[in-house]
Scaffold this motif. Structure first.
Motif, PDB file in Angstrom:
ATOM      1  N   ALA A  47      31.407  -7.193 -34.533  1.00 17.99           N
ATOM      2  CA  ALA A  47      30.544  -8.350 -34.260  1.00 17.99           C
ATOM      3  C   ALA A  47      29.926  -8.197 -32.885  1.00 17.99           C
ATOM      4  N   TRP A  48      28.833  -8.884 -32.716  1.00 19.64           N
ATOM      5  CA  TRP A  48      28.168  -8.920 -31.413  1.00 19.64           C
ATOM      6  C   TRP A  48      27.560 -10.296 -31.240  1.00 19.64           C
ATOM      7  N   ARG A  49      27.747 -10.885 -30.086  1.00 23.29           N
ATOM      8  CA  ARG A  49      27.170 -12.203 -29.827  1.00 23.29           C
ATOM      9  C   ARG A  49      26.696 -12.263 -28.383  1.00 23.29           C
ATOM     10  N   ILE A  50      25.645 -13.051 -28.184  1.00 25.53           N
ATOM     11  CA  ILE A  50      25.092 -13.208 -26.845  1.00 25.53           C
ATOM     12  C   ILE A  50      24.858 -14.684 -26.577  1.00 25.53           C
ATOM     13  N   ALA A  51      25.344 -15.156 -25.444  1.00 22.02           N
ATOM     14  CA  ALA A  51      25.143 -16.536 -24.993  1.00 22.02           C
ATOM     15  C   ALA A  51      24.181 -16.516 -23.816  1.00 22.02           C
ATOM     16  N   VAL A  52      23.145 -17.339 -23.890  1.00 19.63           N
ATOM     17  CA  VAL A  52      22.106 -17.395 -22.860  1.00 19.63           C
ATOM     18  C   VAL A  52      22.130 -18.763 -22.194  1.00 19.63           C
ATOM     19  N   THR A  53      22.006 -18.775 -20.868  1.00 14.74           N
ATOM     20  CA  THR A  53      21.884 -20.013 -20.102  1.00 14.74           C
ATOM     21  C   THR A  53      20.618 -19.943 -19.261  1.00 14.74           C
ATOM     22  N   LEU A  54      19.742 -20.923 -19.439  1.00 14.63           N
ATOM     23  CA  LEU A  54      18.524 -21.046 -18.636  1.00 14.63           C
ATOM     24  C   LEU A  54      18.852 -21.941 -17.450  1.00 14.63           C
ATOM     25  N   ASN A  55      18.915 -21.352 -16.272  1.00 11.40           N
ATOM     26  CA  ASN A  55      19.404 -22.066 -15.094  1.00 11.40           C
ATOM     27  C   ASN A  55      18.332 -22.945 -14.456  1.00 11.40           C
ATOM     28  N   ALA A  56      18.791 -23.996 -13.763  1.00 11.45           N
ATOM     29  CA  ALA A  56      17.876 -24.959 -13.155  1.00 11.45           C
ATOM     30  C   ALA A  56      17.011 -24.342 -12.062  1.00 11.45           C
ATOM     31  N   ASP A  57      17.462 -23.253 -11.449  1.00 10.30           N
ATOM     32  CA  ASP A  57      16.693 -22.622 -10.371  1.00 10.30           C
ATOM     33  C   ASP A  57      15.633 -21.645 -10.892  1.00 10.30           C
ATOM     34  N   GLY A  58      15.475 -21.563 -12.222  1.00  9.03           N
ATOM     35  CA  GLY A  58      14.475 -20.674 -12.801  1.00  9.03           C
ATOM     36  C   GLY A  58      14.999 -19.320 -13.238  1.00  9.03           C
ATOM     37  N   SER A  59      16.210 -18.982 -12.834  1.00 13.07           N
ATOM     38  CA  SER A  59      16.827 -17.744 -13.299  1.00 13.07           C
ATOM     39  C   SER A  59      17.413 -17.964 -14.701  1.00 13.07           C
ATOM     40  N   TRP A  60      17.865 -16.892 -15.330  1.00 14.34           N
ATOM     41  CA  TRP A  60      18.610 -17.056 -16.577  1.00 14.34           C
ATOM     42  C   TRP A  60      19.756 -16.068 -16.612  1.00 14.34           C
ATOM     43  N   SER A  61      20.785 -16.430 -17.336  1.00 17.66           N
ATOM     44  CA  SER A  61      22.006 -15.634 -17.387  1.00 17.66           C
ATOM     45  C   SER A  61      22.380 -15.359 -18.832  1.00 17.66           C
ATOM     46  N   TYR A  62      23.088 -14.263 -19.036  1.00 21.32           N
ATOM     47  CA  TYR A  62      23.625 -13.988 -20.359  1.00 21.32           C
ATOM     48  C   TYR A  62      25.065 -13.512 -20.241  1.00 21.32           C
ATOM     49  N   PHE A  63      25.812 -13.776 -21.297  1.00 22.44           N
ATOM     50  CA  PHE A  63      27.158 -13.237 -21.448  1.00 22.44           C
ATOM     51  C   PHE A  63      27.253 -12.744 -22.882  1.00 22.44           C
ATOM     52  N   GLN A  64      27.466 -11.449 -23.066  1.00 19.48           N
ATOM     53  CA  GLN A  64      27.510 -10.914 -24.414  1.00 19.48           C
ATOM     54  C   GLN A  64      28.830 -10.204 -24.667  1.00 19.48           C
ATOM     55  N   THR A  65      29.278 -10.311 -25.912  1.00 18.79           N
ATOM     56  CA  THR A  65      30.540  -9.716 -26.327  1.00 18.79           C
ATOM     57  C   THR A  65      30.306  -8.842 -27.541  1.00 18.79           C
ATOM     58  N   THR A  66      30.714  -7.586 -27.438  1.00 21.36           N
ATOM     59  CA  THR A  66      30.682  -6.656 -28.561  1.00 21.36           C
ATOM     60  C   THR A  66      32.128  -6.400 -28.974  1.00 21.36           C
ATOM     61  N   VAL A  67      32.481  -6.824 -30.175  1.00 25.33           N
ATOM     62  CA  VAL A  67      33.853  -6.683 -30.654  1.00 25.33           C
ATOM     63  C   VAL A  67      33.992  -5.322 -31.339  1.00 25.33           C
ATOM     64  N   LEU A  68      34.844  -4.462 -30.786  1.00 21.75           N
ATOM     65  CA  LEU A  68      34.992  -3.090 -31.250  1.00 21.75           C
ATOM     66  C   LEU A  68      36.383  -2.846 -31.839  1.00 21.75           C
ATOM     67  N   GLN A  69      36.413  -2.184 -32.967  1.00 18.57           N
ATOM     68  CA  GLN A  69      37.670  -1.642 -33.465  1.00 18.57           C
ATOM     69  C   GLN A  69      37.676  -0.161 -33.094  1.00 18.57           C
ATOM     70  N   ILE A  70      38.453   0.193 -32.083  1.00 10.28           N
ATOM     71  CA  ILE A  70      38.428   1.535 -31.510  1.00 10.28           C
ATOM     72  C   ILE A  70      39.479   2.410 -32.184  1.00 10.28           C
ATOM     73  N   GLU A  71      39.073   3.619 -32.511  1.00 12.17           N
ATOM     74  CA  GLU A  71      39.983   4.579 -33.138  1.00 12.17           C
ATOM     75  C   GLU A  71      41.239   4.741 -32.285  1.00 12.17           C
ATOM     76  N   GLY A  72      42.403   4.566 -32.915  1.00 14.27           N
ATOM     77  CA  GLY A  72      43.678   4.738 -32.223  1.00 14.27           C
ATOM     78  C   GLY A  72      44.232   3.477 -31.591  1.00 14.27           C
ATOM     79  N   ARG A  73      43.478   2.366 -31.642  1.00 15.56           N
ATOM     80  CA  ARG A  73      43.979   1.110 -31.096  1.00 15.56           C
ATOM     81  C   ARG A  73      44.226   0.114 -32.234  1.00 15.56           C
ATOM     82  N   ASP A  74      45.297  -0.661 -32.093  1.00 14.47           N
ATOM     83  CA  ASP A  74      45.656  -1.605 -33.150  1.00 14.47           C
ATOM     84  C   ASP A  74      44.787  -2.850 -33.158  1.00 14.47           C
ATOM     85  N   GLN A  75      44.441  -3.355 -31.980  1.00 10.83           N
ATOM     86  CA  GLN A  75      43.720  -4.622 -31.879  1.00 10.83           C
ATOM     87  C   GLN A  75      42.252  -4.405 -31.491  1.00 10.83           C
TER      88      GLN A  75
END
Length: 218
Positions: free
Chosen positions: A159-187
């Motif tokens: 899965a992949w998701r991105i959260a965007v925040t449009l800030n009051a000072d005119g900037s914008w921010s993002y926080f994104q998460t890429t959920v990976l099932q990595i070879e050799g790892r259980d979780q």
């Protein structure tokens, strides 16, 4: 639009406004050229986890409205280029589109990266929203993820998701998460990226808007 509300006429196109910037809904505040020096990438490494600081330049410019029969989309074409502090070589390169569908209050975000991966995330968003989140899931035919054979084997993207925040000072921010099932790892591993972007330049007009401004035919 849902399958139950699609019109019977799937060919007739609506009238669209040549001024894309005036029709971007929640994406309007993101149009332009941006830079961010506070990036943080939390990524997997052989020994566990590493946090990497990064610097980013993100350009978003309007495109002419796109139609799929009765569907109308207004959007921004983007390119983001990322490097590590003190280095000029590419750390991450990504292109795609941010799209707004006014009729359904939906934002779509597409991405393509030269590692051999493409994806599209989407979400319902109010036209005046200052915060929103889009989601993409492995296996979906409408907001899915496609990877090259090695990535699919070694770093399966669930899965992949991105959260965007449009800030009051005119900037914008993002926080994104890429959920990976990595070879050799259980979780599964949450690979995260975050940054805040400050405007350094205005967007270029889309072709139809530029033609109208110059007195030509749109």
């Amino acid at each position: 639009m849902s399958n139950d509300t699609f019109p019977k006429d799937i060919y007739t196109e609506p009238e669209v406004d040549p001024d894309t910037l005036a029709n971007l809904g929640p994406l309007r505040a993101m149009a332009g050229i941006w830079e961010g020096a506070r990036g943080a990438d939390v990524k997997p490494v052989a020994t566990g986890t590493k946090t990497q600081a990064y610097i980013e330049r993100y350009e978003l410019h309007p495109i002419d409205a796109q139609t799929n029969g009765p569907q109308a989309l207004y959007g921004l074409r983007y390119h983001t280029f990322i490097h590590k502090p003190g280095f000029t070589k590419t750390y991450h390169d990504q292109v795609g589109y941010w799209l707004w569908e006014p009729a359904t209050s939906t934002v779509y975000h597409t991405l393509a990266i030269p590692r051999g991966q493409v994806a599209m995330a989407s979400g319902k968003v109010a036209a005046d929203a200052t915060q929103f989140e889009l989601v993409s899931e492995r296996g979906s035919l409408t907001n899915g993820i496609v990877s090259n054979p090695f990535i699919e084997h070694a770093f399966t993207t669930l899965a992949w998701r991105i959260a965007v925040t449009l800030n009051a000072d005119g900037s914008w921010s993002y926080f994104q998460t890429t959920v990976l099932q990595i070879e050799g790892r259980d979780q599964p591993f949450d690979h995260t990226d975050r940054n805040t972007l400050v405007k350094v330049g205005e967007p270029a007009l889309n072709p139809k808007a530029l033609a109208k401004q110059q007195g030509g035919s749109a």
